[in-house]
Write an enzyme that holds these catalytic residues in place. Structure first.
Site, short mmCIF file in Angstrom:
data_model
loop_
_atom_site.label_atom_id
_atom_site.label_comp_id
_atom_site.label_asym_id
_atom_site.label_seq_id
_atom_site.Cartn_x
_atom_site.Cartn_y
_atom_site.Cartn_z
N ASP A 84 -42.88 -4.95 13.60
CA ASP A 84 -43.89 -4.45 12.67
C ASP A 84 -43.89 -2.92 12.75
O ASP A 84 -43.19 -2.33 13.58
CB ASP A 84 -45.28 -5.04 12.95
CG ASP A 84 -45.83 -4.69 14.34
OD1 ASP A 84 -45.55 -3.58 14.85
OD2 ASP A 84 -46.53 -5.53 14.93
N ARG A 128 -44.63 -11.56 11.82
CA ARG A 128 -43.73 -10.40 11.90
C ARG A 128 -42.29 -10.84 12.15
O ARG A 128 -41.35 -10.22 11.65
CB ARG A 128 -44.20 -9.40 12.96
CG ARG A 128 -44.53 -9.94 14.30
CD ARG A 128 -45.39 -8.91 15.06
NE ARG A 128 -46.04 -9.51 16.21
CZ ARG A 128 -45.58 -9.44 17.45
NH1 ARG A 128 -44.45 -8.79 17.71
NH2 ARG A 128 -46.24 -9.99 18.44
N TYR A 173 -51.93 -16.47 5.72
CA TYR A 173 -51.88 -15.02 5.82
C TYR A 173 -51.42 -14.40 4.51
O TYR A 173 -50.64 -15.01 3.76
CB TYR A 173 -50.89 -14.58 6.90
CG TYR A 173 -51.18 -15.08 8.29
CD1 TYR A 173 -51.91 -14.30 9.19
CD2 TYR A 173 -50.71 -16.32 8.71
CE1 TYR A 173 -52.17 -14.75 10.47
CE2 TYR A 173 -50.97 -16.78 10.00
CZ TYR A 173 -51.70 -16.00 10.87
OH TYR A 173 -51.95 -16.45 12.14
N ASP A 228 -52.94 -10.00 16.12
CA ASP A 228 -52.49 -8.72 16.66
C ASP A 228 -53.48 -7.62 16.28
O ASP A 228 -54.18 -7.72 15.26
CB ASP A 228 -51.11 -8.36 16.10
CG ASP A 228 -50.00 -9.21 16.71
OD1 ASP A 228 -50.22 -9.81 17.77
OD2 ASP A 228 -48.91 -9.27 16.11
#
Length: 288
Positions: free
Chosen positions: A81, A173, A67, A39
């Site tokens: 988010d 997210r 991540y 993203d």
């Protein structure tokens, strides 16, 4: 012509396709693709494939990813988010122990419902296009696997840093949203950095500025994508010609498995599968 893999440290506010477009301009090469979308708000490891190496994109996309994510409790947004519109806020009563206990519930194979703000298509339309019109539609859950999920740091009463290693198709997210739901206060993603993709780590990542300055010297060889598979050099004779023509070859005594296949001169030719003494190409990389 340039061939190989760049491990880009994607900057914030760039799309993954923005990065590919920049690399196309630097190398004057149309064949550029990436190994897994990030993203715009996210940073970190984005494998970018150039030239013949683009044939390997599918293998990078299917690999595990890792991540470091910022989870903010007490807030729910439409995008899951902090770039989205806040829909709800709640007091946060969960402490560090409660968060750690919640994380353990998300380990392993599970179904995850993708967010409305995603590029998944339903009926020919991308979900985010529908979401921007204020529409919400039913989404089929996706089967994902969370291989590891740990709490790295409590930043504040509401903010936590998590490390997550997961399968293809996992929305971090959505994971943060779901953790917040489990804790009863809501949650959203406030920061995201990918630290590993397709086995490449942030220690190998370079900036776009470095690529602009150093060019093709930063390209990793295509076969580095398959470094976990053993190498197999073809015997002298007609084997290489047959492989280049797309034909299986007989190699008696070769253990079953997947191999990086090389010519007598050391050129990486293909990723192949050996079974019952017969070697069959999975994907060719001639000239890469």
């Amino acid at each position: 012509m340039p061939n190989g893999i760049l491990i880009i440290d994607k900057p914030a506010d760039w799309t993954s396709m923005d990065v590919c477009a920049k690399v196309r301009g630097i190398f004057h090469e149309k064949r550029v693709g990436h190994g897994g979308t990030l993203d715009p708000m996210a940073t970190g490891v984005l494998p970018v494939f150039v030239g013949q190496a683009t044939r390997g994109v599918e293998f990078a996309e299917n690999g595990q990813k890792e991540y470091v994510a910022g989870l903010r409790l007490g807030q729910v947004t439409d995008t899951q988010d902090v770039t989205g519109t806040t829909l709800e806020t709640h007091p946060v009563t969960a402490d560090r122990g409660a968060v750690e206990a919640a994380l353990s519930r998300f380990l392993g194979e599970q179904d995850q419902i993708p967010p409305m703000y995603s590029a998944i298509k339903i009926g020919g339309q991308k979900l985010y296009e529908l979401a921007r019109k204020g529409q919400e539609v039913a989404r089929k859950p996706r089967r994902i696997t969370i291989h590891a999920l740990e709490l790295l740091e409590q930043v504040s009463e509401t903010d936590y840093l998590l490390r997550c290693r997961c399968s293809k198709g996992t929305y971090i997210r959505t994971l943060c949203h779901d953790i917040g739901q489990l804790l009863g206060c809501g949650g959203t993603l406030y920061a995201l950095r990918r630290t590993m993709a397709a086995g490449f780590t942030e220690a190998q990542a370079v900036t776009l500025e470095q690529v602009q300055a150093q060019g093709t010297s930063l390209l990793l060889p295509t076969d580095s994508l398959f470094r976990d598979f053993p190498a197999l050099t073809l015997p002298a004779g007609t084997a290489e010609k047959r492989v280049r023509c797309g034909n299986p070859i007989t190699l008696p005594g070769t253990p079953d498995g997947t191999y990086r296949v090389y010519s007598q001169e050391g050129q990486f030719l293909c990723l192949s599968r050996a079974s019952g003494g017969t070697l069959t190409s999975i994907k060719n990389f001639f000239g890469a």
